[in-house]
Design a protein around this motif. Structure first.
Motif, PDB file in Angstrom:
ATOM      1  N   TYR A  30       0.789  -1.227   0.000  1.00  0.00           N
ATOM      2  CA  TYR A  30       0.000   0.000   0.000  1.00  0.00           C
ATOM      3  C   TYR A  30       0.822   1.278   0.000  1.00  0.00           C
ATOM      4  N   LYS A  31       2.020   1.259   0.551  1.00  0.00           N
ATOM      5  CA  LYS A  31       2.841   2.472   0.575  1.00  0.00           C
ATOM      6  C   LYS A  31       3.568   2.702  -0.740  1.00  0.00           C
ATOM      7  N   ASN A  32       3.783   1.658  -1.496  1.00  0.00           N
ATOM      8  CA  ASN A  32       4.597   1.755  -2.697  1.00  0.00           C
ATOM      9  C   ASN A  32       3.786   1.724  -3.986  1.00  0.00           C
ATOM     10  N   LEU A  33       2.476   1.877  -3.895  1.00  0.00           N
ATOM     11  CA  LEU A  33       1.667   1.893  -5.103  1.00  0.00           C
ATOM     12  C   LEU A  33       1.983   3.146  -5.896  1.00  0.00           C
ATOM     13  N   SER A  34       2.166   2.969  -7.194  1.00  0.00           N
ATOM     14  CA  SER A  34       2.487   4.106  -8.048  1.00  0.00           C
ATOM     15  C   SER A  34       1.921   3.866  -9.436  1.00  0.00           C
ATOM     16  N   GLU A  35       1.186   4.830  -9.928  1.00  0.00           N
ATOM     17  CA  GLU A  35       0.635   4.717 -11.275  1.00  0.00           C
ATOM     18  C   GLU A  35       1.684   5.031 -12.332  1.00  0.00           C
ATOM     19  N   ASP A  36       2.850   5.489 -11.915  1.00  0.00           N
ATOM     20  CA  ASP A  36       3.937   5.782 -12.848  1.00  0.00           C
ATOM     21  C   ASP A  36       4.771   4.552 -13.173  1.00  0.00           C
ATOM     22  N   GLU A  37       4.611   3.495 -12.400  1.00  0.00           N
ATOM     23  CA  GLU A  37       5.390   2.271 -12.599  1.00  0.00           C
ATOM     24  C   GLU A  37       4.592   1.278 -13.453  1.00  0.00           C
ATOM     25  N   PRO A  38       5.276   0.556 -14.363  1.00  0.00           N
ATOM     26  CA  PRO A  38       4.568  -0.418 -15.209  1.00  0.00           C
ATOM     27  C   PRO A  38       3.820  -1.492 -14.408  1.00  0.00           C
ATOM     28  N   ARG A  39       4.435  -1.968 -13.311  1.00  0.00           N
ATOM     29  CA  ARG A  39       3.784  -2.993 -12.485  1.00  0.00           C
ATOM     30  C   ARG A  39       2.882  -2.378 -11.424  1.00  0.00           C
ATOM     31  N   GLY A  40       2.963  -1.050 -11.264  1.00  0.00           N
ATOM     32  CA  GLY A  40       2.128  -0.374 -10.280  1.00  0.00           C
ATOM     33  C   GLY A  40       2.737  -0.300  -8.894  1.00  0.00           C
ATOM     34  N   ILE A  41       3.938  -0.855  -8.727  1.00  0.00           N
ATOM     35  CA  ILE A  41       4.588  -0.865  -7.416  1.00  0.00           C
ATOM     36  C   ILE A  41       5.988  -0.274  -7.559  1.00  0.00           C
ATOM     37  N   ALA A  42       6.245   0.797  -6.823  1.00  0.00           N
ATOM     38  CA  ALA A  42       7.547   1.458  -6.854  1.00  0.00           C
ATOM     39  C   ALA A  42       8.483   0.832  -5.824  1.00  0.00           C
ATOM     40  N   LYS A  43       9.772   0.951  -6.057  1.00  0.00           N
ATOM     41  CA  LYS A  43      10.756   0.437  -5.095  1.00  0.00           C
ATOM     42  C   LYS A  43      10.811   1.314  -3.852  1.00  0.00           C
ATOM     43  N   GLN A  44      10.630   2.602  -4.021  1.00  0.00           N
ATOM     44  CA  GLN A  44      10.623   3.562  -2.919  1.00  0.00           C
ATOM     45  C   GLN A  44       9.211   4.123  -2.774  1.00  0.00           C
ATOM     46  N   VAL A  45       8.926   4.711  -1.633  1.00  0.00           N
ATOM     47  CA  VAL A  45       7.619   5.327  -1.425  1.00  0.00           C
ATOM     48  C   VAL A  45       7.501   6.508  -2.394  1.00  0.00           C
TER      49      VAL A  45
END
Length: 143
Positions: A30-45
């Protein structure tokens, strides 16, 4: 008429299971969700916390669970969030351990330099956990 066939029921069950699995992944990250990432999960917050996907996942959770406040539903949500917390702790702990071994902090912890490195590492670990808690507060306040 108005009833699903056995095949349709099986397909619906498979879709429901897949959606519940995606919701679980969403809550576990939930903290690493990102719409900018292809998988939707960023490595950093990411900068945008909480991600819009979290509200959607919560709404889907409510829809799929006829009683979202039932003990079973709450346990499921707790399990996902505990998984997220364990992952967060492991990430911070591994950074701390990595810094210790990188600094050559093997058996010589009794000298002042070794103690200073250890204190700095613990300090960084605590600061990282404080940032995580701050992020949790931002997400909670947004809800």
């Amino acid at each position: 008429e108005g009833k699903l066939t056995t095949i349709e029921e099986d397909q619906l069950s498979g879709i429901r299971a897949a959606v519940e699995q995606l919701i679980g992944v969403c809550f576990q990250n939930y903290k690493n969700l990102s719409e900018d990432e292809p998988r939707g999960i960023a490595k950093q917050v990411p900068e945008q916390v909480p991600a819009p996907a979290l509200a959607i996942a919560l709404e889907l959770f409510r829809i799929l669970r006829r009683e979202p406040l039932a003990p079973e539903a709450i346990r499921t949500l707790q399990n996902h969030l505990q998984t997220a917390a364990r992952s967060c702790y492991r990430r911070h702990h591994s950074v701390f351990l990595g810094e210790r071994s990188k600094n050559g902090d093997d058996a010589d912890d009794n000298d002042d330099k070794g103690n200073a490195r250890l204190y700095t590492g613990l300090s960084q670990l605590c600061l990282g956990l404080c940032r995580e808690i701050g992020t949790d507060h931002v997400i909670q306040d947004a809800g």
